[in-house]
Design an enzyme around this catalytic site. Structure first.
Site, mmCIF file in Angstrom:
data_model
loop_
_atom_site.group_PDB
_atom_site.id
_atom_site.type_symbol
_atom_site.label_atom_id
_atom_site.label_comp_id
_atom_site.label_asym_id
_atom_site.label_seq_id
_atom_site.Cartn_x
_atom_site.Cartn_y
_atom_site.Cartn_z
ATOM 1 N N LYS A 107 9.128 -15.795 3.723
ATOM 2 C CA LYS A 107 10.075 -15.427 2.529
ATOM 3 C C LYS A 107 10.851 -16.554 1.984
ATOM 4 O O LYS A 107 11.338 -16.677 0.757
ATOM 5 C CB LYS A 107 10.861 -14.356 2.486
HETATM 6 C C1 LIG Z 1 8.364 -9.203 4.266
HETATM 7 C C2 LIG Z 1 7.436 -9.751 5.442
HETATM 8 C C3 LIG Z 1 6.218 -9.273 5.590
HETATM 9 C C4 LIG Z 1 5.521 -8.524 4.442
HETATM 10 O O1 LIG Z 1 4.938 -9.239 3.221
HETATM 11 P P1 LIG Z 1 4.682 -8.440 2.093
HETATM 12 O O2 LIG Z 1 4.576 -9.396 1.148
HETATM 13 O O3 LIG Z 1 5.857 -7.624 1.725
HETATM 14 O O4 LIG Z 1 3.531 -7.743 2.355
HETATM 15 C C5 LIG Z 1 5.437 -9.318 6.744
HETATM 16 N N1 LIG Z 1 6.084 -10.107 7.962
HETATM 17 C C6 LIG Z 1 7.415 -10.474 7.991
HETATM 18 C C7 LIG Z 1 7.925 -11.105 8.935
HETATM 19 C C8 LIG Z 1 8.019 -10.443 6.531
HETATM 20 O O5 LIG Z 1 9.331 -10.847 6.450
#
Ligand SMILES: *Cc1c(COP(=O)(O)O)cnc(C)c1O
Length: 433
Positions: A107
């Site tokens: 993210k």
């Molecule tokens: C947010 C997250 C996900 C999921 O991603 P999405 O875009 O919400 O499907 C998977 N793995 C980790 C470590 C995350 O922080």
């Protein structure tokens, strides 16, 4: 590029406005009015392009004219200041590591990009924007870090007390400056409910500009297209058909991959790898979409019972179930299977994965069983130290902490405890603007 609301009851708007508002006034998610494929020559010569060049070509249609070329180039260079390596696991599986950013969560890219866009839109303004975000763990740290010191933007993060890992808590409570952490006496769903209620509360929205930094915000979602382009740059010489397995929660990441496909990226198929929260797996089996309350798992960033971006996926594939099924497979795995996968990756391939990546790996294996001619890339979405307890106990080894984690681990936590919506509202009205 203009954006329309997927609820179709709000006027179309600019990229700038979509970023500042987060959600459309009719509560719909914003979606680009049209998607212009990139020329074939872009994909043919991708091996010769730098990551920043790839990112620029990929995103420029979505942000122009609100962000001028030179500003966009600077934003991209600042955002992408780390690597995105593709690591081979065996002859038919590799992993795209997305955890080399400042908080070691994928993210980071979306948060950094969005923060810089908002910073640009705020230049010279006196009014402040308040980013309100609920986190089950990783989003909070990435947003806190990405928005740190961005002028004109205050960030308020709600997290459930005692339900995020120690490292995650440190990442979101130790930065200070324009970042405030609120420790909520409750679960993630309570944090999320409070945030949603704040967005609907006219007493608040009439006196402050609130926005969201979840993947519903187009400026956090769209930069995730880059990952799929970067992976293709590494793998374009492969003779096999490439497919991606994406550990999915809110389905923002996988949906960005599908946008890359719309831009012409030659990817035929996506695999949504899920934990026990299996709404989409069930949907593809039954053609009946039944959101349900989330259940807690060891891959907790994917504990989502009603994935907010699934509506965007439906839009990409024209709300046509057969087209969707041609492009998407989905599997769901238990915590026990996930632990076995972490162990197998370590014992057989000497690769340490986090629980989310391990679910992605299982997605690859399941798909390859019925499609042995393909080459599968799973996304490794967080560094294993962020889930230290689980990973260390499964592989029976201790893992060295990377510098990004060491830097926060001894800092002092600063968080304000709240237990209900009234307390959030008081806090926003008295402290933030
Ligand atoms: C947010 C997250 C996900 C999921 O991603 P999405 O875009 O919400 O499907 C998977 N793995 C980790 C470590 C995350 O922080």
């Amino acid at each position: 590029m203009n954006y329309f609301s997927l609820n179709k009851k709000a006027p179309n708007t600019t990229f700038k406005n979509a970023v500042i508002k987060g959600l459309a006034p009719d509560k719909g998610l914003y979606f680009p009015e049209k998607i212009e494929p990139l020329p074939k020559s872009f994909f043919d010569t991708i091996g010769a392009l730098s990551n920043t060049e790839i990112a620029y070509e990929t995103i420029k249609q979505f942000v122009s004219p609100d962000i001028p070329e030179s500003v966009l180039k600077t934003i991209i260079e600042d955002t992408l200041c780390f690597d995105f390596p593709v690591i081979p696991i065996n002859e038919t599986i590799s992993t795209l590591e997305l955890f080399h950013g400042p908080t070691m969560a994928f993210k980071d890219v979306g948060a950094r990009f969005m923060a810089r866009c908002l910073g640009y839109f705020n230049t010279g303004k006196t009014e402040q924007v308040t980013v309100l975000v609920a986190t089950s763990g990783d989003t909070g740290g990435a947003v806190a870090n990405g928005f740190l010191d961005v002028k004109g933007v205050n960030v308020v993060i709600l997290y459930p007390s005692g339900k995020v890992s120690d490292i995650q808590e440190k990442q979101l409570t130790t930065l200070g400056q324009n970042i405030t952490a609120l420790e909520v006496d409750g679960a993630f769903d309570d944090c999320q409910d409070m945030v949603k209620r704040a967005f609907l509360d006219e007493e608040l929205t009439s006196v402050m500009q609130l926005t969201s930094a979840n993947s519903i915000n187009v400026a956090r979602w769209l930069p995730q297209l880059f990952y799929f382009m970067f992976a293709y740059k590494s793998l374009h010489k492969t003779h096999r058909t490439i497919v991606f397995s994406i550990p999915s929660g809110n389905f923002g990441n996988i949906c960005a991959g599908m946008m890359a496909q719309q831009l012409g990226l030659p990817i035929k198929h996506f695999i949504a790898a899920n934990n026990a929260n299996n709404v989409v797996t069930e949907y593809l089996k039954t053609n009946s979409y039944n959101p349900k309350p989330s259940v807690q798992t060891i891959s907790n960033a994917m504990d989502v019972g009603n994935p907010s971006n699934f509506i965007r996926i439906q839009e990409i594939y024209n709300h046509n179930f057969d087209i969707l099924k041609n492009n998407l497979s989905s599997y769901s795995f238990t915590d026990n299977e996930t632990k076995m996968a972490i162990k197998e990756l370590y014992d057989t391939y000497n690769y340490i994965s986090d629980p989310h990546g391990a679910v992605g790996y299982l997605g690859c294996k399941a798909f390859l069983k019925s499609h042995p001619d393909t080459y599968c890339v799973f996304l490794e979405t967080a560094h294993p130290t962020k889930f230290l307890d689980v990973v260390e106990s499964v592989i029976s080894e201790t893992i060295d902490l990377p510098p990004q984690i060491k830097a926060v681990i001894d800092k002092e936590k600063v968080a304000t405890k709240i237990s209900n919506y009234g307390a959030l509202k008081d806090f926003l009205l008295t402290s933030v603007h």
